[in-house]
Each structure stands twice: as structure tokens, then as C-alpha cells.
Design an enzyme around this catalytic site. Sequence first.
Site, PDB file in Angstrom:
ATOM      1  N   GLU A  91      -2.429  -3.192  -5.764  1.00 39.88           N
ATOM      2  CA  GLU A  91      -1.106  -2.845  -6.289  1.00 39.88           C
ATOM      3  C   GLU A  91      -0.117  -3.999  -6.117  1.00 39.88           C
ATOM      4  O   GLU A  91       0.633  -4.330  -7.044  1.00 39.88           O
ATOM      5  CB  GLU A  91      -0.572  -1.586  -5.607  1.00 39.88           C
ATOM      6  CG  GLU A  91      -1.255  -0.324  -6.062  1.00 39.88           C
ATOM      7  CD  GLU A  91      -0.646   0.918  -5.432  1.00 39.88           C
ATOM      8  OE1 GLU A  91       0.264   0.808  -4.583  1.00 39.88           O
ATOM      9  OE2 GLU A  91      -1.109   2.011  -5.793  1.00 39.88           O
TER      10      GLU A  91
ATOM     11  N   GLU B 241      -7.858   2.459   1.008  1.00 40.33           N
ATOM     12  CA  GLU B 241      -6.388   2.458   0.944  1.00 40.33           C
ATOM     13  C   GLU B 241      -5.819   1.046   1.080  1.00 40.33           C
ATOM     14  O   GLU B 241      -4.878   0.673   0.375  1.00 40.33           O
ATOM     15  CB  GLU B 241      -5.811   3.376   2.027  1.00 40.33           C
ATOM     16  CG  GLU B 241      -4.335   3.631   1.884  1.00 40.33           C
ATOM     17  CD  GLU B 241      -3.963   4.398   0.626  1.00 40.33           C
ATOM     18  OE1 GLU B 241      -3.181   3.843  -0.190  1.00 40.33           O
ATOM     19  OE2 GLU B 241      -4.425   5.531   0.450  1.00 40.33           O
TER      20      GLU B 241
END
Length: 133
Positions: A84, A77
Site C-alpha cells: 500500500e 499484514e
Amino acid sequence: MTPVAKPNPDKRSLLRRRAASFGHAFRGIWLALRSELHLQFHAAATVIVVGLGFYFELTATEWMLVAVAVGTVWTAELVNTAIEALTDLVSPEYHPLAGKAKDVAAGAVLVAAVAALVVGLFIFGPRVLALVH
């Protein structure tokens, strides 16, 4: 009388840099935790899993498996969040390769989460079923 050796300034500087790098890492985790809904979900799941682990008195081996599973999901994550952010920085406009990078990173999180779920089902499933029956 033997003179007392003074600490090597290069070693002190190295220690400061090492300590600062830990500070940067913890800040990164905190920033991601504050801004990423999925990481907040994983944090809540971690708290529940740890609580269940204490409740069911997991063995050392079971704790190791849970720790690896949880650590893998958190790592995936955090890497996904970094990918991102970097992708948004270098490609503010939509680009198919930017979308592919984000999708693949999200896929890595999904794989880690499913694997962690399987570990959880093997470890906690029989115990929860025993409580229900």
C-alpha cells in the site's frame, strides 16, 4: 609466543550490517504497528490467543500451529502495508492497476486471517465449548 589474530574488519563490518538490518526490520514492524489499525487488531488478537494458549495448556504441536497461523497473518499484514505504501508513492493518483495491487494484497491478508481463524476454531473451539457446557 603466537600472535593474537585481529578480527577481520570485513567480518566486523558484515556483523554491523546484519545487526543494522535487524534494526531496520524491527523499526518497520513498529512503524506499521503504530500506523495500521488492522495490525493493531492482529496484535490484540495475538495477545488473546497466546493467553488462551497458556490457559488451555496447548501441546507443542498446537503451539506450532498457532505460531504458524499468527506469523502468517502478521506477515501478510506487513506485506500488505508495504504494498500500500509503495503503491501510494508511485501512483498518488488513482489508477486501476494500483487499486488492483492494493485489493489483491488485502485479499492475501483476508485469506491468512480466515485460515488462522479455522486453526483457532479447531484448537480452541472444543476447549471453549467444554467450559460453557
